[in-house]
Design an enzyme around this catalytic site. Sequence first.
Site, PDB file in Angstrom:
ATOM      1  N   ASP A  46       1.003  -1.185   0.052  1.00  0.00           N
ATOM      2  CA  ASP A  46       0.032  -0.062   0.018  1.00  0.00           C
ATOM      3  C   ASP A  46       0.758   1.090  -0.028  1.00  0.00           C
ATOM      4  OD1 ASP A  46      -3.348   0.272   0.927  1.00  0.00           O
ATOM      5  OD2 ASP A  46      -2.090   2.288   1.190  1.00  0.00           O
ATOM      6  N   ASP A  72       3.233   2.439  -4.389  1.00  0.00           N
ATOM      7  CA  ASP A  72       2.484   3.567  -5.256  1.00  0.00           C
ATOM      8  C   ASP A  72       1.921   2.665  -6.602  1.00  0.00           C
ATOM      9  OD1 ASP A  72       1.022   5.145  -6.655  1.00  0.00           O
ATOM     10  OD2 ASP A  72       2.326   6.843  -6.210  1.00  0.00           O
ATOM     11  N   VAL A  73       0.981   2.136  -6.765  1.00  0.00           N
ATOM     12  CA  VAL A  73       0.759   1.285  -7.859  1.00  0.00           C
ATOM     13  C   VAL A  73       0.566   1.989  -9.222  1.00  0.00           C
ATOM     14  CG1 VAL A  73      -0.284  -0.616  -6.950  1.00  0.00           C
ATOM     15  CG2 VAL A  73      -1.835   1.089  -7.750  1.00  0.00           C
ATOM     16  N   TYR A 168     -14.349   6.315 -12.833  1.00  0.00           N
ATOM     17  CA  TYR A 168     -14.333   5.177 -11.951  1.00  0.00           C
ATOM     18  C   TYR A 168     -14.577   4.009 -12.782  1.00  0.00           C
ATOM     19  CZ  TYR A 168     -14.782   1.784  -8.208  1.00  0.00           C
ATOM     20  OH  TYR A 168     -14.771   0.652  -7.392  1.00  0.00           O
ATOM     21  N   LYS A 172     -12.790   0.465 -14.147  1.00  0.00           N
ATOM     22  CA  LYS A 172     -13.303  -0.878 -13.692  1.00  0.00           C
ATOM     23  C   LYS A 172     -13.692  -1.729 -15.070  1.00  0.00           C
ATOM     24  CE  LYS A 172     -12.216  -0.620  -9.331  1.00  0.00           C
ATOM     25  NZ  LYS A 172     -11.123  -1.302  -8.896  1.00  0.00           N
TER      26      LYS A 172
END
Length: 261
Positions: A46, A72-73, A168, A172
């Site tokens: 995370d 940090d992705v 968002y 997804k």
Amino acid sequence: MTDNYATFANDAFAGRSVLITGAASGMGLETARAFASKGAEVIMCDRDTKGLEQHAGALRESGAKIHAVTVDVSNPDSISKAFAYCDEKLERLDNVVTCAAVITAKRIFEQDWAHWERVLGVNLLGTFFTVQAGVKRFLENPQGGNIVCVASDAGVCGGGGLIADTAYAASKAGTLSLVKSMARELAGKKVRINALNPGPTDSPMHSHIDQALKDRIAANLPMRRMGRPTDMAAAIMFLCSDAASFTYGSALDVDGGSMFR
């Protein structure tokens, strides 16, 4: 632990490892707790270093095998460092679960370029490059591996700006396509990849929703309640388990019936 995990033996994941992004809170944290309770070695990732260390420390005190890695992705170098850590510390990596995400609820004309870059950078690009790094290890591993990408019912039904917005929902939907596309490319390999479609879930990610709205959402769901992180963690464990050995390229809806109406 809750009864959600009672069907899994206490050693169901003993000798196996799992890397989980977004593991400092909500669904990711509960998934880490679930795997740890069943014997897995867990790499919690995370960008919230303080929260990560706090929860990882609590799990270690309970006897769990826990690693905490700040990631940090939205930064590919950060993802690479996390997997390099796994290469150094683990005998092998068996499972990757991508829970890291940001949820936003802005109307169409409130969303600017920076907003879309942030949402896609974490939710879609971050997911892809985390999965890519996992697949590389699994293809080199005779035992292969499992990947679960957390998507959303918004990726199927759309956002709307009240709970989740266009950016968002699009991120997804992209995650769902990513899973199916990678599943086609990886066909015949010892790598399983699936998606999870949570419905409305009462977790820290939905802190932007007040209680009155949560009550309205719950009342309109066939199950008459919002989902819980434990519901999602149990489903993720199923997808990573031998019980799901013939589940491939799928999207498992854990939504209280929100998408069949």
